[in-house]
Design an enzyme around this catalytic site. Structure first.
Site, PDB file in Angstrom:
ATOM      1  N   GLU A  79      58.198  22.434  13.290  1.00  0.00           N
ATOM      2  CA  GLU A  79      58.145  22.545  11.924  1.00  0.00           C
ATOM      3  C   GLU A  79      58.004  23.897  11.424  1.00  0.00           C
ATOM      4  OE1 GLU A  79      55.317  20.064  10.018  1.00  0.00           O
ATOM      5  OE2 GLU A  79      56.850  18.223  10.141  1.00  0.00           O
ATOM      6  N   GLU A 110      49.022  13.507  32.198  1.00  0.00           N
ATOM      7  CA  GLU A 110      47.919  14.423  31.895  1.00  0.00           C
ATOM      8  C   GLU A 110      46.718  14.454  33.062  1.00  0.00           C
ATOM      9  OE1 GLU A 110      44.650  11.863  29.569  1.00  0.00           O
ATOM     10  OE2 GLU A 110      46.571  11.244  28.640  1.00  0.00           O
TER      11      GLU A 110
END
Length: 268
Positions: A79, A110
């Site tokens: 953004e 992960e």
């Protein structure tokens, strides 16, 4: 290690609650998040100032996480270009398992303590750059390993976690530990922990972009004019700043390509 994020919810028999009670109780828990974030403003301030100094010298900001934490980092990074008009390579979000993990979890990604650093090396990371690890649990090997390697290379490191005294915080030079308490659904850190992380990420990126000169007054003067809504918003901003009619302001905006340039060309 005892994790607050994994502790038992204050509520039980959720399946027996009415819809109203579910919503009211979730909202009651959400109200606690802002206060928890507020308590960490001094730590956020230190990290923001360090990141801004490096970015003013040409550095980049990397967010690194897995699962929900990784997705929130990517969201915040993605953004920045439309909001502040910066290049897509200035703020970069990385997630364990690669872009495919944005939509679907990648098994065991992960848990690889070397993978995060390998992902950063793909971007030729350097001492001017900053790395913020995001991990609600504070134990994610993907994040811990990357922060440790970054420290060894003299790269600024910070983190956002929702537990205290974690490996992620220990590996970060500027840790931010926002402890929001047990989740409404036990262990579901996409809820309060996710909200807290989103709030802190907003604070970091927005403050840094303001320090980089990407906001004037209170306006997003460098925002991308990528749709009709943003053109309309930009037109209003140009009109207010210059006194031009909406029609003339829109013409100037589209001619110059940004609010900043249109205003500079038509200052009162």
């Amino acid at each position: 290690m005892s994790k607050t994020t994994e502790s038992t919810s204050h509520y039980d028999h959720l399946e027996k609650m009415s819809t109203r009670d579910l919503l009211v109780n979730m909202n009651r828990e959400d109200e606690k998040v802002a206060a928890s974030v507020r308590a960490k403003i001094p730590q956020i301030e230190k990290l923001v100032d360090q990141i801004a100094d490096r970015m003013l010298s040409g550095g980049r900001l990397f967010y690194l996480g897995a699962g929900t934490s990784g997705r929130l980092g990517i969201l915040d990074a993605s953004e920045c270009p439309p909001t502040f008009g910066v290049d897509h390579g200035l703020v970069i979000g990385l997630i364990a398992g690669g872009d495919g993990a944005i939509r679907k979890a990648v098994e065991k990604a992960e848990d690889d303590a070397e993978l995060g650093w390998k992902d950063l090396l793909e971007y030729d990371i350097s001492e001017n750059d900053s790395v913020v690890g995001i991990a609600a649990s504070g134990t994610t090997p993907y994040v811990v390993g990357a922060l440790k390697h970054a420290n060894e290379k003299g790269i600024l490191t910070g983190c956002i976690t929702c537990n205290e005294n974690t490996p992620v915080a220990a590996a970060a030079q500027y840790p931010i530990e926002v402890v929001v308490g047990p989740e409404f659904v036990t262990g579901s850190t996409r809820m309060k922990a996710g909200t807290a992380q989103k709030m802190v990420l907003n604070m970091i990126s927005t403050s840094v972009m303001i320090k980089l000169g990407r906001v004037e007054g209170n306006k997003m003067v460098d925002m991308q004019l990528s749709n009709a809504k943003l053109v309309e918003r930009g037109t209003k901003m140009v009109s207010e700043a210059t006194g031009l009619s909406n029609e003339k302001a829109k013409k100037e905006l589209l001619t110059h390509g940004s609010v900043r340039k249109a205003v500079q060309a038509n200052k009162k």
